[in-house]
Design a protein around this motif. Structure first.
Motif: not given
Length: 258
Positions: A3, A7, A10-11, A63, A67, A70, A88, A91-92, A95
């Motif tokens: 995860l 992340e 994704k960023h 972030l 969310l 998503e 989750h 992990a978010r 990051v």
């Protein structure tokens, strides 16, 4: 792919943008140190720091927006993955914390380098303390708050009226933040305090401020007014962060069934 790595990917655009901003800023200051007046460059570094530091707010904003998108986007499967809400959320948050940790570490380290070149002397723990106060007292709670806000939108999907209320309520966060700061300083004075750091400015600065007699010792000037540096904001920031992360983990479970 775990995860955390997901992340990061994704960023990556946000991370690259912040890295480019830091690169330009550091190169500009390095040119002033090596080819100009280091003391003047220190003034430019401190003044520009007030403009560049708030860019860290982009991390929790991005972030939260990610969310919110998503729940109905191509990555909606993430909300229903078998991983726990805690995994989750961790992990978010991890990051965002890593990105902001490195971002502010570079800012602090650059100002430290420019100050050393300008002849400013202080105790070795001061840059680390500034970084810890920034991360624990401001960045971490803001990250957790962004996570909660994004999950609230994902889990409950408020309509336009609800979104207007949410935006208006967000303005109250600043008032709450101010209240927490005053509470920490006024009511938690029993918590440990750091000693005032020894900071000695060059003689040139002392003459500019109208103080004669060599380098200017800020600790000696402040000791009659301030006895120490309170650590209460750090402890309050950590408590708020943990509380918001617990809420975020629960909200993720709500978002899974939304």
């Amino acid at each position: 792919m775990n995860l955390f790595t997901l992340e990061l990917r994704k960023h990556r655009l946000l991370i690259a943008g912040l890295a480019l901003l830091l690169l330009v800023w550091v190169a500009w200051l390095a040119r002033g140190v090596t080819g100009g007046d280091p003391l003047l460059t220190l003034g430019l570094a401190l003044s520009s720091l007030l403009a560049i530091a708030p860019f860290g707010v982009l991390v929790p904003i991005v972030l939260a927006r990610a969310l919110a998108g998503e729940a109905a986007g191509p990555l909606a499967f993430l909300l229903a993955s078998p991983r726990s809400g805690r995994a989750h959320a961790a992990a978010r948050f991890g990051v965002g914390f890593a990105v902001l940790g490195v971002y502010y570490a570079v800012l602090v380290a650059t100002v430290h380098w420019v100050a050393a070149a300008a002849g400013v002397r202080y105790e070795a723990w001061l840059p680390l303390a500034v970084w810890v106060y920034t991360i624990a007292g401001w960045a971490a709670p803001l990250l957790a708050l962004g996570l909660v806000y994004g999950l609230l939108v994902s889990a409950y999907r408020p309509g336009r009226g609800g979104q207007i209320v949410a935006v208006a309520a967000s303005a109250g966060v600043l008032a709450g933040w101010s209240w927490l700061g005053r509470f920490a300083l006024e009511r938690l004075g029993f918590l440990p305090q750091l000693p005032l750091p020894q900071v000695v400015l060059p003689e040139k600065v002392g003459r500019f401020l109208g103080v004669a007699g060599g380098p200017l010792d800020l600790k000696a000037a402040l000791e009659p007014l301030v006895q120490g540096v309170p650590t209460a904001p750090v402890w309050v920031g950590l408590f708020v962060t943990l509380a918001l992360l617990a809420v975020a983990a629960r909200l993720w479970e709500e978002a899974e069934w939304a």
